[in-house]
Scaffold this motif. Structure first.
Motif, mmCIF file in Angstrom:
data_model
loop_
_atom_site.group_PDB
_atom_site.id
_atom_site.type_symbol
_atom_site.label_atom_id
_atom_site.label_comp_id
_atom_site.label_asym_id
_atom_site.label_seq_id
_atom_site.Cartn_x
_atom_site.Cartn_y
_atom_site.Cartn_z
ATOM 1 N N GLY A 23 4.279 36.106 42.417
ATOM 2 C CA GLY A 23 5.178 36.854 43.293
ATOM 3 C C GLY A 23 6.483 36.141 43.578
ATOM 4 N N TRP A 24 6.909 35.266 42.650
ATOM 5 C CA TRP A 24 8.191 34.583 42.829
ATOM 6 C C TRP A 24 9.324 35.585 42.653
ATOM 7 C CZ3 TRP A 24 6.622 30.289 38.848
ATOM 8 C CH2 TRP A 24 5.701 29.420 39.457
ATOM 9 N N PRO A 25 10.240 35.678 43.582
ATOM 10 C CA PRO A 25 11.341 36.626 43.442
ATOM 11 C C PRO A 25 12.301 36.201 42.337
ATOM 12 C CG PRO A 25 11.664 35.242 45.372
ATOM 13 C CD PRO A 25 10.299 34.918 44.840
ATOM 14 N N GLY A 26 13.091 37.167 41.870
ATOM 15 C CA GLY A 26 14.104 36.879 40.865
ATOM 16 C C GLY A 26 13.756 37.467 39.515
ATOM 17 N N ALA A 27 14.780 37.472 38.644
ATOM 18 C CA ALA A 27 14.624 38.034 37.299
ATOM 19 C C ALA A 27 14.803 36.988 36.207
ATOM 20 C CB ALA A 27 15.625 39.175 37.107
ATOM 21 N N PHE A 50 6.705 31.588 31.738
ATOM 22 C CA PHE A 50 7.366 31.527 33.046
ATOM 23 C C PHE A 50 7.386 32.919 33.677
ATOM 24 C CE2 PHE A 50 10.357 28.407 35.181
ATOM 25 C CZ PHE A 50 10.316 29.049 36.411
ATOM 26 N N ALA A 51 7.747 33.936 32.894
ATOM 27 C CA ALA A 51 7.825 35.300 33.432
ATOM 28 C C ALA A 51 6.459 35.789 33.902
ATOM 29 C CB ALA A 51 8.391 36.237 32.363
ATOM 30 N N ALA A 52 5.415 35.482 33.127
ATOM 31 C CA ALA A 52 4.065 35.921 33.512
ATOM 32 C C ALA A 52 3.608 35.241 34.799
ATOM 33 C CB ALA A 52 3.092 35.621 32.372
ATOM 34 N N TYR A 69 14.688 33.009 39.154
ATOM 35 C CA TYR A 69 13.387 32.915 39.814
ATOM 36 C C TYR A 69 13.498 31.888 40.946
ATOM 37 C CZ TYR A 69 11.374 35.149 35.630
ATOM 38 O OH TYR A 69 11.072 36.001 34.595
ATOM 39 N N ILE A 70 12.837 32.168 42.067
ATOM 40 C CA ILE A 70 12.853 31.260 43.219
ATOM 41 C C ILE A 70 11.442 30.763 43.486
ATOM 42 C CG2 ILE A 70 13.436 30.951 45.645
ATOM 43 C CD1 ILE A 70 15.871 31.539 43.967
ATOM 44 N N ILE A 71 11.262 29.444 43.420
ATOM 45 C CA ILE A 71 9.998 28.801 43.790
ATOM 46 C C ILE A 71 10.281 28.044 45.078
ATOM 47 C CG2 ILE A 71 8.229 27.150 43.106
ATOM 48 C CD1 ILE A 71 9.048 27.726 40.180
ATOM 49 N N GLN A 72 9.679 28.472 46.165
ATOM 50 C CA GLN A 72 10.093 27.967 47.479
ATOM 51 C C GLN A 72 8.893 27.673 48.373
ATOM 52 O OE1 GLN A 72 12.656 30.703 49.596
ATOM 53 N NE2 GLN A 72 13.432 29.109 50.939
ATOM 54 N N VAL A 97 14.052 25.666 42.453
ATOM 55 C CA VAL A 97 12.930 25.130 43.223
ATOM 56 C C VAL A 97 13.508 24.537 44.502
ATOM 57 C CG1 VAL A 97 11.037 23.470 43.283
ATOM 58 C CG2 VAL A 97 11.617 24.637 41.124
ATOM 59 N N THR A 98 13.078 25.027 45.646
ATOM 60 C CA THR A 98 13.699 24.603 46.907
ATOM 61 C C THR A 98 12.666 24.542 48.031
ATOM 62 O OG1 THR A 98 15.516 25.093 48.452
ATOM 63 C CG2 THR A 98 14.364 26.976 47.530
#
Length: 217
Positions: free
Chosen positions: A49-53, A41-43, A60-63, A86-87
């Motif tokens: 370029g998903w934001p978040g840690a 997931f981190a990789a 993590y934000i998948i938008q 996920v939004t």
């Protein structure tokens, strides 16, 4: 110990909008996402370029993705502890939109979830939140199995005839303010001590009529 779940309308007689409807939400076209484990997931988050840690404070934000795939699921995640959201996505899979297995601390909010059979299947997962999504499928909207602390709220679920929200051997689920058509809520009574732990409010509706959940000795 007794468990009763009733609606003021028969779950089998309420008409729905039927089938998988055309997508109303447009976003960035993307291939199906399949993730196994935190490291993967981190990789992928870095590559995409998903934001978040990946923390509860900074998930993590998948938008804004538009995933329509011939693969079984648009998003499949398993064996993760990282937090993610996920939004604003349109997710269409050949079998279902989303598949979660042994996932912790994630949220699906404000998405369009379409699939031949399922909108979301989650199993063995904790602290999963599914809110404000539009689901149109043919078999089951949201399927929860052996999950703890799931929150399912303010979703719109429609089909010709099927299971809107299916709960099997879960603990402390919160089900509220979901609007269902052509479907309803089903609890499979594997362990009644788990089944009576849920919060299922009467603002869940089937065809605009409230669903009532009663439990007791």
């Amino acid at each position: 110990m007794a468990l009763v779940l009733v609606s003021s309308a028969s779950l089998l007689s309420v008409g729905g909008t039927g089938g998988v409807v055309s997508r109303a939400m447009a976003g960035e076209a993307h291939v199906a996402i399949a993730i196994f484990g935190d490291a993967e997931f981190a990789a992928l988050a870095m590559d995409e370029g998903w934001p978040g840690a990946g923390t509860p404070e900074d998930p993590y934000i998948i938008q804004g993705l538009d995933i329509a795939t011939a693969d079984s699921y648009a998003i499949s995640v398993s064996s993760t502890n990282v937090s993610f959201v996920v939004t604003g996505c349109s997710l269409v899979g050949s079998f279902g939109a989303v598949h979660l297995t042994e996932v912790r601390n994630c949220t699906f909010h404000g998405n369009e979830l379409l699939g031949a059979h399922y909108a979301v299947i989650m199993s063995g997962s904790d602290a999963v939140t599914v809110t404000n999504n539009t689901c149109s499928v043919t078999t089951t909207g949201l399927s929860l199995s052996e999950c703890h602390g799931a929150v399912v709220a303010n979703n719109t679920i429609s089909m010709e005839l099927g299971l809107g929200i299916q709960i099997s051997d879960c603990v402390n689920a919160t089900i509220r303010a979901n609007a269902m058509a052509g479907c309803g809520i089903v609890i499979h009574p594997w362990h009644l001590e788990n089944d009576v732990s849920h919060v299922i409010t009467s603002d869940n509706t089937v065809g605009g009529r409230p669903v009532y959940y009663f439990s007791g000795e």
